[in-house]
Design an enzyme around this catalytic site. Structure first.
Site, PDB file in Angstrom:
ATOM      1  N   ARG A 104      31.958  38.773  39.403  1.00 34.04           N
ATOM      2  CA  ARG A 104      33.395  38.470  39.415  1.00 34.04           C
ATOM      3  C   ARG A 104      33.569  37.028  38.972  1.00 34.04           C
ATOM      4  NH1 ARG A 104      37.998  39.481  43.972  1.00 34.04           N
ATOM      5  NH2 ARG A 104      37.708  41.539  43.072  1.00 34.04           N
ATOM      6  N   HIS A 131      39.833  44.734  35.509  1.00 37.50           N
ATOM      7  CA  HIS A 131      39.322  45.033  36.859  1.00 37.50           C
ATOM      8  C   HIS A 131      38.874  46.508  36.900  1.00 37.50           C
ATOM      9  CE1 HIS A 131      38.436  44.498  40.958  1.00 37.50           C
ATOM     10  NE2 HIS A 131      39.628  44.308  41.474  1.00 37.50           N
ATOM     11  N   GLN A 134      38.183  48.536  40.251  1.00 37.16           N
ATOM     12  CA  GLN A 134      39.413  48.830  40.999  1.00 37.16           C
ATOM     13  C   GLN A 134      40.026  50.142  40.513  1.00 37.16           C
ATOM     14  OE1 GLN A 134      41.047  47.029  43.594  1.00 37.16           O
ATOM     15  NE2 GLN A 134      42.176  48.950  43.663  1.00 37.16           N
ATOM     16  N   ASP A 228      50.861  44.610  42.125  1.00 34.49           N
ATOM     17  CA  ASP A 228      49.799  43.638  42.422  1.00 34.49           C
ATOM     18  C   ASP A 228      50.470  42.281  42.667  1.00 34.49           C
ATOM     19  OD1 ASP A 228      47.342  42.342  42.654  1.00 34.49           O
ATOM     20  OD2 ASP A 228      46.974  42.260  40.485  1.00 34.49           O
ATOM     21  N   CYS A 269      46.339  47.179  44.807  1.00 35.93           N
ATOM     22  CA  CYS A 269      44.896  46.925  44.876  1.00 35.93           C
ATOM     23  C   CYS A 269      44.529  46.042  46.070  1.00 35.93           C
ATOM     24  CB  CYS A 269      44.408  46.311  43.574  1.00 35.93           C
ATOM     25  SG  CYS A 269      45.289  44.810  43.120  1.00 35.93           S
ATOM     26  N   ARG A 297      37.002  51.775  47.208  1.00 38.97           N
ATOM     27  CA  ARG A 297      36.281  50.733  46.491  1.00 38.97           C
ATOM     28  C   ARG A 297      34.778  50.906  46.709  1.00 38.97           C
ATOM     29  NH1 ARG A 297      38.418  46.314  44.761  1.00 38.97           N
ATOM     30  NH2 ARG A 297      36.664  46.585  43.349  1.00 38.97           N
TER      31      ARG A 297
HETATM   32  N1  NVA Z   1      45.412  40.246  39.954  1.00 40.32           N
HETATM   33  C1  NVA Z   1      44.702  39.854  41.155  1.00 40.32           C
HETATM   34  C2  NVA Z   1      43.863  40.978  41.653  1.00 40.32           C
HETATM   35  C3  NVA Z   1      43.144  40.704  42.925  1.00 40.32           C
HETATM   36  C4  NVA Z   1      42.283  41.844  43.349  1.00 40.32           C
HETATM   37  C5  NVA Z   1      43.853  38.632  40.858  1.00 40.32           C
HETATM   38  O1  NVA Z   1      43.212  38.583  39.813  1.00 40.32           O
HETATM   39  O2  NVA Z   1      43.838  37.699  41.673  1.00 40.32           O
HETATM   40  N1   CP Z   2      41.256  44.615  45.184  1.00 40.94           N
HETATM   41  C1   CP Z   2      40.314  43.642  45.189  1.00 40.94           C
HETATM   42  O1   CP Z   2      39.606  43.445  44.210  1.00 40.94           O
HETATM   43  O2   CP Z   2      40.227  42.960  46.360  1.00 40.94           O
HETATM   44  P1   CP Z   2      39.324  41.671  46.638  1.00 40.94           P
HETATM   45  O3   CP Z   2      39.864  40.561  45.790  1.00 40.94           O
HETATM   46  O4   CP Z   2      39.477  41.425  48.113  1.00 40.94           O
HETATM   47  O5   CP Z   2      37.909  41.998  46.268  1.00 40.94           O
END
Ligand code: NVA
Ligand code: CP
Length: 321
Positions: A104, A131, A134, A228, A269, A297
């Site tokens: 990530r 993502h 997800q 989101d 998510c 997940r």
């Molecule tokens: N769009 C959000 C998703 C978090 C799971 C982010 O990138 O922070």
């Molecule tokens: N939905 C998701 O990716 O959650 P986290 O950021 O907690 O991993």
């Protein structure tokens, strides 16, 4: 012609057959988490993150454990990469110790580079652009609710045109769905390259892709309303006021949900910000499936690790975005 898929670097890497296989296997892991408890026996999986995570980290570590392997969590700021070691050298070193790498980070190009130089499978666990893991959990949740026949159904994402919106478009296109993304126009709309790629995939899959700023029209008759956060990790705080003003009409409220189909569901998510992108009545109400999504997940990452390390996925020939 299909080739064996080594990595999951982006949602568009997956073919529909891959997604179906992953969802079938994940459904089995939902019922029996330990059904393949030796698949990764005596093997380690690196989980490297330079952004925060609650669900993805927990899902990844438990998935590896349920497959009999050992997760090794690597924080970005604790690796030599934070002091200038190259991505390619890091990829080679991790490949020498581990059987897969879940990553990530911010730039999609960094994940692509890890995939290029690692000899082991690399899985994108969120970038600024995408993502994919997800969306596997999301589509298993959708399948549990509506079954495999998604004709006549509309799958609507509402809010910021971010990484999850991009992945929503691409996965919907792969699945042959009618997908809609409703965002403000301009800065917070999905990138045109993503919309073009989704439309390209749709030509073959029969999907219908719509991008609009008419949130009420988008919601009318929808089977799914998905949203989101309005500030993603890495977004510039200096945009907050202007961005929230543009996004205010896109908040998911009981009034918006009232326009949807009788059997509609609300998806997110997570993490959620009640009172921003969604009202508490909706996310904590009867149509919300967010906890089931979060549960999946783990089941879907477990299925992904299982099949990717066995070389079972075929991928497709789409050009990279
Ligand atoms: N769009 C959000 C998703 C978090 C799971 C982010 O990138 O922070
Ligand atoms: N939905 C998701 O990716 O959650 P986290 O950021 O907690 O991993």
């Amino acid at each position: 012609m299909s080739t064996k898929l080594k990595d999951l670097l982006r949602t568009a890497d997956l073919s529909k057959a891959d997604v179906e296989l992953l969802l079938d296997t994940a459904a089995k892991f939902a019922n029996n988490p330990l059904r393949s408890k030796k698949a990764l026996a005596k093997r380690t999986v690196a989980i490297y993150m330079t952004k925060s995570s609650t669900r993805t980290r927990l899902a990844s570590e438990t998935a590896v454990a349920h497959l009999g392997g050992t997760p090794v969590f690597l924080r970005g700021d604790e690796l030599q990469i934070g002091r200038g070691e190259s991505i390619s050298d890091t990829a080679k070193i991790i490949s020498g110790f581990c059987s897969a790498l879940i990553v990530r980070t911010f730039a999609q190009s960094d994940v692509d580079e890890l995939g290029k130089f690692a000899s082991i499978p690399v899985i994108n666990a969120l970038t600024d652009d995408d993502h994919p893991t997800q969306l596997l959990a999301d589509w298993l949740t959708i399948r549990e609710k509506f079954g495999k026949n998604i004709k006549e159904r509309k799958f609507v994402y509402v809010g910021d045109g971010n990484n999850v919106a991009n992945a929503w478009l691409i996965m919907g296109a792969i699945m042959g769905a009618h997908v809609v993304v409703a965002t403000p126009t301009g800065k917070w709309a999905p990138k045109s390259l993503i919309v073009e790629q989704a439309s390209e995939i749709a030509k073959k899959s029969g999907a219908k892709i719509e991008v609009t700023n008419d949130v009420r029209l988008a919601a009318t008759g929808a089977s799914v309303i998905y949203t989101d956060v309005w500030m993603s990790m890495g977004d510039s705080e200096s945009d907050r006021i202007e961005k929230f003003a543009a996004l205010k009409p896109f908040m998911v409220t009981p009034e918006l949900m009232a326009l949807t189909a009788a059997d509609s569901i609300f998806m997110h998510c997570l993490p959620a910000h009640r009172g921003e992108e969604v009202s508490a009545e909706v996310i904590d109400g009867p149509k919300s499936v967010v906890w089931r999504q979060a549960f999946h997940r783990r089941t879907t990452i477990q299925a992904l690790l299982y099949h990717l390390t066995r070389g079972d996925l075929v991928g497709n020939n789409l050009s990279k975005v």
